[in-house]
Write an enzyme that holds these catalytic residues in place. Structure first.
Site, PDB file in Angstrom:
ATOM      1  N   CYS A   1       1.134  -1.043  -0.082  1.00 41.96           N
ATOM      2  CA  CYS A   1       0.104   0.397  -0.334  1.00 41.96           C
ATOM      3  C   CYS A   1       0.703   0.822  -0.133  1.00 41.96           C
ATOM      4  O   CYS A   1       1.038   2.100   1.208  1.00 41.96           O
ATOM      5  CB  CYS A   1      -1.257  -0.104   1.785  1.00 41.96           C
ATOM      6  SG  CYS A   1      -2.342  -0.901   0.740  1.00 41.96           S
ATOM      7  N   ALA A   2       1.182   1.675  -0.866  1.00 40.51           N
ATOM      8  CA  ALA A   2       2.240   2.856  -1.178  1.00 40.51           C
ATOM      9  C   ALA A   2       1.538   3.821  -0.801  1.00 40.51           C
ATOM     10  O   ALA A   2       0.866   4.170  -1.328  1.00 40.51           O
ATOM     11  CB  ALA A   2       3.461   2.706  -2.867  1.00 40.51           C
TER      12      ALA A   2
END
Lengths: 292, 292
Positions: free
Chosen positions: A116-117
């Site tokens: 989950c950048a």
């Protein structure tokens, strides 16, 4: 989670704002109704500056806002938060601090971390890890099994609607706070925000996540000052490397009897007789819902 | 995936650059060795402008670079890419276009989408969906079961090292391209980049992902012009809403016999006798490895 240890904060799967009933067809072409988690935009301001718009189930906008800023290193542990204003209609949350802030530059700098950048300014996070020394601590395997069992059996949005991530802050075998969100990073940030507001130290805590043990997850746990990170999911090479550098105890693939520790094994005390540990039941198995 | 239909591009789980052997201890305190996926920084330039640094397994830097720019709407389907330079030592990839580009403004605008948020300029993505009309198409349930079985049984980094996402581009029951990456958005972008380079249309394709059916996933699939999106994972409310708005067929929780379609059901042809479909075997079950 168990009657003996009520959670201070737990998911509320029956909050009608958090899920939505939708109808579709199943593999037999039959009409079916199912519940799916709702995601809403929430725009975060730090003092006068717009920082980001987050997609969240929005159950704890104040904790999310503060935790996000802490984990982005835009708010410092010693900062004084003078006010947090949340406007539900505008879907805006404003965090005001005594210290003047300006993150124009930082907002231009973006690294996409794995999983989950968040457009995290990664270099800054790494800097913020320098000099961090995690405390000595203990992870008893008996605690680990009680914790994972508790997480898997606590009523949750996941069990209700799937497609959601969960994080749990625990002390020894006692789960304290269980947060869920569509984005795993939001669940982590909400716990960081709760700790900041309560003035809770991470030193005697264990952090559990349903998500993978990526570099980003390791960095956030270390920044919260928590010496032990546990996940039912797998590892990435850089996550392992950072955990070893920072002295974090990293336990992954924790399901039923099984787990593997790839960093900080010295904190683990093998006090559990495995003959008394159940394999994970199909009912409680997370069916890839956290996949992302 | 089956001998009858070799993939054009498949994961290479035995590429030594993609995984790393690490040692740790298991639940019995025994020393064990395991493999974990490697993530590397790759900095992307569009012409003279630095756009972002991505964390990726970096097996297809050119496809990732082009696909990222397409999905961020910084590269248009009708743009001419004059050159893609990749420097392995510097970990830099430069995409050069005939058209002059300047995304200073866009880089300041960030919305975190759910799941694997990428600091996507979401408003722009939404604009890019306007006027998109997805073609008529068919999803036979017999294709669906052959595809999911093929994905689950193809040798992959996931089976080797876990903690990784997979995406498959298929035509009818034939998987064409199978990409994996630590970040799911990277796997999607690599397929978008491959399609652009091959001049492949999305009209006759089916897109399969191990990840959740979030708004971001729906938007990317629609932008690729693909009318059918399938996942073994769950849905989010906004993902469903966008799929219905754009006329995308959205099939989720596809495991063994089971699936549920929450949008575009009219494209589904129920031609499979379920008596001949196997339940997913434990061996092939993705054990939450994609969790993120």
């Amino acid at each position: 989670m168990t009657d003996a240890s009520p959670l201070l904060l737990a998911p509320n799967p029956h909050d009608p704002r958090l899920t939505q009933a939708v109808s579709g067809v199943n593999e037999r072409g039959e009409r079916v109704e199912t519940a799916v988690p709702v995601e809403r935009g929430l725009t975060l301001y730090l003092n006068a500056q717009e920082i980001v718009t987050m997609m969240t189930i929005n159950d704890y906008p104040e904790y999310l806002a503060i935790g996000y800023l802490l984990n982005q290193n835009m708010l410092h542990p010693d900062d004084t938060v003078t006010e947090v204003e949340y406007d539900e209609d505008l879907a805006v949350v404003v965090v005001r601090t005594e210290r003047q802030t300006d993150y124009e530059g930082k907002l231009k700098k973006r690294t996409q971390t794995s999983g989950c950048a968040q457009g995290t300014a990664f270099g800054d996070l790494m800097e913020a890890l320098e000099g961090v020394v995690l405390p000595r601590a203990e992870l008893r395997t008996s605690w680990l099994y009680r914790l994972t069992h508790a997480v898997n059996t606590t009523p949750s949005l996941y069990l209700e609607a799937g497609a959601i991530h969960g994080c749990v802050l625990a002390r020894a075998d006692r789960p304290l706070v269980y947060m869920e969100d569509v984005g795993r990073h939001n669940a982590v940030d909400k716990i960081a925000g709760w700790m900041f507001r309560q003035g809770e130290s991470g030193a005697d805590k264990i952090f559990y996540t349903t998500g993978r043990l990526t570099s980003e997850m390791v960095i956030k746990t270390v920044r919260m000052g928590i010496p032990i990170l546990v996940s039912r999911s797998g590892f990435t090479a850089w996550g392992v490397e950072l955990a070893r550098k920072t002295g974090l105890t990293l336990v992954g693939r924790a399901k039923g009897k099984r787990f593997i520790a790839l960093a900080g094994e010295e904190r683990i005390v093998f006090d559990q007789d495995l003959a008394y540990v159940e394999e994970e039941s199909a009912k409680n198995r997370r069916k890839g819902a956290g996949d992302e």
